[in-house]
Structures are given as structure tokens and as C-alpha cells.
Enzyme design. Structure first.
Site, short mmCIF file in Angstrom:
data_model
loop_
_atom_site.label_atom_id
_atom_site.label_comp_id
_atom_site.label_asym_id
_atom_site.label_seq_id
_atom_site.Cartn_x
_atom_site.Cartn_y
_atom_site.Cartn_z
N GLU A 170 61.21 -17.36 -17.77
CA GLU A 170 62.27 -16.76 -17.49
C GLU A 170 62.41 -15.55 -16.41
O GLU A 170 62.93 -14.41 -16.93
CB GLU A 170 63.03 -16.40 -18.60
N GLU A 262 62.52 -24.80 -21.76
CA GLU A 262 62.96 -24.48 -23.01
C GLU A 262 64.38 -25.06 -23.03
O GLU A 262 64.97 -24.91 -22.01
CB GLU A 262 62.98 -23.02 -23.45
#
Length: 320
Positions: A170, A262
Site C-alpha cells: 500500500e 488484500e
């Protein structure tokens, strides 16, 4: 078409996995589940509901960070670290007994000046812009932590176990310290690790997974095997995520395998079997995302795991 690893010295096992990925692209999606405790309640939940196991299991390395500030951490942080202890034993069991695919997530506690959950930007004074400059104390601390983790990964390398390695995840956000000062610095951190692990530590078992959908944040094809992104749609929203796929593959002009690093509610596998959006795998996040009906009902989970398009552990060939 075979996929050539970004690391020229990549092991035969890495090449075997990448070749398999190339064969199934657009023909199936690998089921995956993140875990972060010894109990691995998420796996038991999936098996209880579907009678099947995911083909890809994720393990958390946060408790193996070398600079956890135990004295200045709250109860929630200390519990999370405690529950994560010894989970590498489960990773070994997964590879030795199940022969499933393996990935690690590292919520990396800050190398310096951290408190509580110091993988979060708000809990550290670590100056990441100095960490990319050779000779600084920040750079030395960064490499020290990298070297510590490399020794953990080396055991898997020695046993010739391929790892889907997704560092600095991320990186498009500022919530983690590695992304706190923008994508340009995050890219440099990734490259420092790639060079350190590939050339200095000679970790030939890593499949390098980039984890950001930002065009301006892309680290470069030469150090990436697979591109990925993390997504958390609203609870019980299940689609083929076609728009999100197109956004991700736009970060490079090269044809790259693409995966869901994810996700909260799982994608709609039945829709994917029709649209053939070539997501390589999906990884449901842990805790309530993976062991309750808060985000995905049991019926949806059952449909997904029993769809012919889903690649579960029983459908996975021997790859290493």
C-alpha cells in the site's frame, strides 16, 4: 507464454510458479486467505463452510520486526505482537504438509524512533527521506532491519520454497511510514531492498510483488514480477472488479500478471468466470474479513470456492 523472473538468478521453483501463473491467467483465480495468528481461525472457517482450503495462504511478519518498542506500546499492540509470535511454524507446516502457495505481509515496525504500532506513520518520528541516503543513521537502521528479515527468509530459500514477496505494501497511501513522504521515496525503498536481497543476500526464492495502483508511483518493470493492489469495497459487494483491474494494469505498458493483494468482501468468482478479468489471485484479509459473515456471507463463500473457476488447494499442482 512463460513469464521471465525479474531476478535473473531466480530459482527453478520461482520459474515453475511463474510459468504456472502464466498458464492459468484468465482461466481461473487462485483462492487466498491472510492469517496472522497461530490459531489461523480464518482457514478453519473456510474449511468449515466450504469443505475446501485456499491455495494461497498469507502470513504476517509484524511480530518478527526487530525494533518493537515494548515499553511504549498499548495493550492492543502488545496483544497483536504476542498473537503473531511463532507463526513462522505455521508457514513451515503450510509449505511442508499442504504444499500450498505462500505469501508474507510485513507490517514493519519503524526501524527508529517508534512507539506503539510504529508501522503507522502517526506512531513514529522516523525520517524516511533520510533512510534512502547512504551513510545516515536512518539508512543504517533500514538496512539492519532488512538484514534481520533476510535471515528469516533465507531459511525458506535454503529449502527452495518460493515466496510471493509483497514489501512496502500500500505504498500509494501515507498511513504507513514507508509511504509517508510520497511514492517517489517508497519506490527508492523498494529498490534498496530489491538490490539488497537479490545481490547481497542472494535470496533467489522471492517472487517480487508490487502493491500500488498509482501510475506515478510505479517502481519499474525491472524489479517486479507481479503487480497488485489492495481493495476494501463495501461489505457484501461482490463484483469482478474490472474497473480496478484496468486501473492497475495501466501503471505499466508491459504485460504483467496482476493480483488482488488484500480485499475485504471477496470478488464474485462466478462473474469472473464469465468476464475472464485475469486477476491471478485474491487474498481475503484476516480477522473479521476472513472468519465471519460481516463482509462475505457463507453462501457467497460457498459459491466462490465451489465454482469451477476457483483454484483451491486441491486443484493446485505440485510447484516446488
Amino acid at each position: 507464454m512463460k513469464t521471465i523472473p525479474c531476478n535473473p538468478k531466480a530459482s527453478d521453483e520461482v520459474r515453475s510458479v511463474l510459468n504456472y501463473f502464466s498458464k492459468i491467467e484468465g482461466k481461473g483465480i487462485i483462492t487466498g486467505q491472510h492469517t496472522q495468528t497461530m490459531a489461523q481461525e480464518e482457514l478453519d472457517y473456510i474449511h468449515q463452510v466450504t469443505g475446501k482450503w485456499p491455495a494461497l495462504c498469507g502470513f504476517e511478519l509484524l511480530g518478527y520486526s526487530p525494533n518493537i518498542n515494548y515499553e511504549d506500546s498499548g495493550e492492543e499492540c502488545l496483544l497483536e505482537v504476542a498473537e503473531n509470535q511463532d507463526t513462522l511454524q505455521k508457514a513451515w507446516e503450510w509449505t511442508q504438509k499442504s504444499k500450498g502457495l505462500l505469501t508474507f505481509t510485513w507490517h514493519w515496525f519503524s526501524p527508529l524512533n517508534g512507539r506503539d504500532k510504529s508501522f503507522y506513520t502517526e506512531h513514529t518520528d522516523f525520517n524516511v527521506s533520510k533512510a534512502i541516503i547512504e551513510g545516515t543513521k536512518e539508512y543504517k537502521a533500514l538496512l539492519s532491519d532488512m538484514d534481520h528479515m533476510a535471515e528469516i527468509l533465507r531459511e525458506f530459500c535454503d529449502k527452495r520454497i518460493p515466496i510471493l514477496w509483497r514489501p512496502f505494501h500500500e505504498a500509494d497511501g501515507t498511513w504507513f511510514w514507508w509511504g509517508s513522504q510520497g511514492p517517489k521515496i517508497a519506490k527508492q525503498l523498494y529498490r534498496i531492498m530489491y538490490q539488497r536481497y537479490t545481490n547481497y543476500h542472494n535470496l533467489t526464492n522471492l517472487i517480487w510483488v508490487w502493491n500500488s495502483p498509482l501510475v506515478q508511483g510505479y517502481v519499474g518493470d525491472d524489479v517486479v514480477d507481479i503487480i497488485s493492489r489492495d481493495m476494501y469495497p463495501p461489505a457484501h459487494q461482490h463484483t469482478d472488479l474490472s474497473k480496478e483491474y484496468e486501473e492497475l494494469v495501466a501503471i505499466t505498458r508491459t504485460s504483467k500478471l496482476a493480483a488482488i493483494g488484500e480485499i475485504g468482501p471477496i470478488p464474485c468468482v462466478e462473474s469472473l468466470s464469465t468476464s475472464r478479468i485475469p486477476w491471478l489471485w485474491f487474498m481475503t484479509w484476516s480477522q473479521d474479513f476472513g472468519k465471519t459473515e460481516k463482509f462475505t456471507t457463507k453462501e457467497e463463500l460457498q459459491r466462490a470456492y465451489h465454482c469451477d473457476y476457483a483454484i483451491t488447494l486441491d486443484k493446485l499442482p505440485k510447484l516446488y
